[in-house]
Design a protein around this motif. Structure first.
Motif, mmCIF file in Angstrom:
data_model
loop_
_atom_site.group_PDB
_atom_site.id
_atom_site.type_symbol
_atom_site.label_atom_id
_atom_site.label_comp_id
_atom_site.label_asym_id
_atom_site.label_seq_id
_atom_site.Cartn_x
_atom_site.Cartn_y
_atom_site.Cartn_z
ATOM 1 N N ASP A 69 -28.168 4.988 0.015
ATOM 2 C CA ASP A 69 -28.600 5.602 1.443
ATOM 3 C C ASP A 69 -27.804 4.481 2.895
ATOM 4 N N HIS B 157 -28.999 1.009 -0.607
ATOM 5 C CA HIS B 157 -29.048 0.828 0.786
ATOM 6 C C HIS B 157 -28.057 0.115 2.023
ATOM 7 N N THR C 200 -28.249 3.653 6.621
ATOM 8 C CA THR C 200 -29.284 3.627 8.532
ATOM 9 C C THR C 200 -28.200 3.133 9.556
ATOM 10 N N ALA D 131 -33.954 -2.184 10.775
ATOM 11 C CA ALA D 131 -32.727 -1.063 10.177
ATOM 12 C C ALA D 131 -33.267 -1.605 8.583
ATOM 13 N N VAL E 221 -27.020 -0.790 6.426
ATOM 14 C CA VAL E 221 -26.701 -0.747 7.805
ATOM 15 C C VAL E 221 -25.828 -0.491 7.950
ATOM 16 N N THR F 126 -31.704 -2.923 0.771
ATOM 17 C CA THR F 126 -30.285 -3.265 1.908
ATOM 18 C C THR F 126 -29.794 -4.389 1.151
ATOM 19 N N SER G 156 -21.807 8.141 4.945
ATOM 20 C CA SER G 156 -22.868 9.476 5.185
ATOM 21 C C SER G 156 -22.617 10.258 4.460
#
Ligand SMILES: *Cc1c(COP(=O)(O)O)cnc(C)c1O
Length: 425
Positions: free
Chosen positions: A126, A101, A128, A142, A103, A147, A117
């Motif tokens: 992923d 993930h 955020t 977030a 941020v 992450t 994205s």
């Protein structure tokens, strides 16, 4: 000798010829390199010795230019890539994998937004997105257990927001992950994100670094500050054996200062092959030799144009972080004390029709999708890059139909202002 100033590094860093060697960096236009024994070559393949064997992985000309960019950013190692897109992809994918993930600031270049994205999402990574202006609490919220990186742009293209690098670096480090900053717009002449806590810096060298609209390219610089071993469970690619290199553990063998770029070169470049050509690297280096002379002029012209436009009745608003009253003026003073770049955006009264008519009348400023080179150019997103969107959709995306993005080149500012004045009249 004390640490050289950035102006000197622009001219001299990366290559110091020995007695009788060429003064300018040599273009090593060769795909391959010759060795006396298979044993010599085997050591290179095992990463036991450093040297060149195939220009898809490394080329001496590219390495000299990468070393200059690393010196300019105050990093410990660097590499060139075929484009800014490749640089950002490699910087992220070097430490992210299926299940990771990211941020990211939401205010980033459209190509990078798509990369993260859409394309990286297909790889199971992923994201955020957070506003660059979010509070520390919003930013911290977030993060997830998976992450692996935080991403942002010093001055975002095209929104011209300014990243609070210290705030983003602190949140990243509190969660045990590195901050990656795309420093394309200010260049290291105007901001060095590593000095503010960034761990990895990326560039589209296509913009000011090349500076003449001649070559597409990218670069990645590692600060050498991030301790991969201290967060070993998050970064197995750096901290566990690489089977494709006989079980080498990058963070162990090459340390904090060598692991990131060595892995990106020997794994990602080997497998994806997004290399910059030695010819392009040579041309990029010509641009770098005058970067410190050009950037102040881009800033001078950008500010002059922003000030002129902000006094005109035909203009609804002007965005330029160096302009007094701009939303990012205070934060720009902190991170960009000598100014940011030459890109200004402004909204004309009368929407896309007014913008179209205005741009048609411009004589010096050419209509281009490009930014950040010696010649002034401009673009109306509503009739070009975003032309599929309705006025309502544009407004929702924060891109008014009458918005013009202008990249101020190196011409005389009086001529630029005269051109704008006649087009507005
Ligand atoms: C242009 C740009 C990129 C993409 O670079 P290319 O060299 O066009 O691939 C990435 N980030 C920023 C901030 C840019 O302006």
């Amino acid at each position: 000798m004390s640490e050289q100033k950035i102006n000197t590094k622009c001219v001299q860093a990366g290559y110091t010829p020995k007695n009788g060697e060429p003064r300018q960096i040599p273009v090593i236009q060769s795909t391959t390199f010759k060795y006396d024994t298979s044993e010599d070559m085997g050591k290179l393949f095992d990463l036991e010795a450093s040297g060149y064997f195939y220009s898809r992985l490394q080329n001496p000309t590219c390495d000299m230019v990468a070393a200059k960019i690393a010196a300019l950013e105050g990093g410990c190692a660097g590499m060139l890539t075929s484009s800014g897109q490749a640089a950002n992809f490699f910087a992220l994918f070097n430490i992210c994998e299926n299940g990771s993930h990211i941020v990211s600031s939401s205010s980033i270049y459209g190509g990078t937004f798509n990369l993260i994205s859409v394309t990286m999402a297909k790889m199971g990574i992923d994201v955020t997105f957070v506003s660059p202006d979010c509070t520390a609490e919003e930013l911290n919220a977030a993060f997830r257990d998976n992450t692996r990186a935080v991403f942002g742009e010093t001055i975002a293209n095209p929104a011209l927001t300014v990243l609070d690098i210290e705030k983003f670096a602190k949140a990243a480090h509190d969660h045990g992950v590195p901050l990656i900053v795309d420093n394309t717009f200010p260049t290291p002449v105007n901001c060095r994100p590593i000095e503010w806590g960034a761990d990895i810096v990326t560039h589209s060298t296509t913009k000011y670094m090349d500076g003449h609209g001649a070559c597409v390219g990218g670069a990645i610089v590692d600060s050498g500050h991030f301790d991969w071993m201290a967060h070993a469970e998050k970064y197995p690619g750096l901290t566990t054996p690489d089977d494709s290199y006989h079980g080498i553990i990058y963070a162990e063998k090459f340390g904090k200062e060598g692991a990131f770029i060595t892995k990106a070169t020997s794994q990602l470049m080997r497998d994806f092959g997004c290399v910059q050509s030695p010819q392009s690297a040579f041309i990029l280096n010509l641009g770098l030799e005058s970067l410190h002379v050009r950037m102040p002029r881009h800033v001078e012209n950008g500010l002059a144009v922003a000030e002129f436009l902000s006094g005109r009745d035909e203009v609804v608003s002007v965005s330029y972080p160096g302009l007094k009253g701009d939303r990012y003026y205070e934060i720009a003073k902190k991170y960009l004390p000598n100014g940011g770049c030459g890109v200004v955006s402004f909204e004309l009264k009368g929407g896309r029709k007014a913008a179209e008519g205005f741009m048609k009348k411009l004589k010096l400023a050419a209509i281009e999708t490009h930014v950040a080179d010696a010649r002034t150019c401009c673009l109306n997103p509503a009739t070009s890059t975003h032309r599929q969107m309705t006025d309502e959709q544009l407004a929702a995306a924060g891109i008014p139909a009458g918005l013009v993005r202008m990249s101020c080149g190196l011409e005389d500012k009086e001529d630029l202002i005269a051109d704008l004045a006649q087009a507005l009249a």
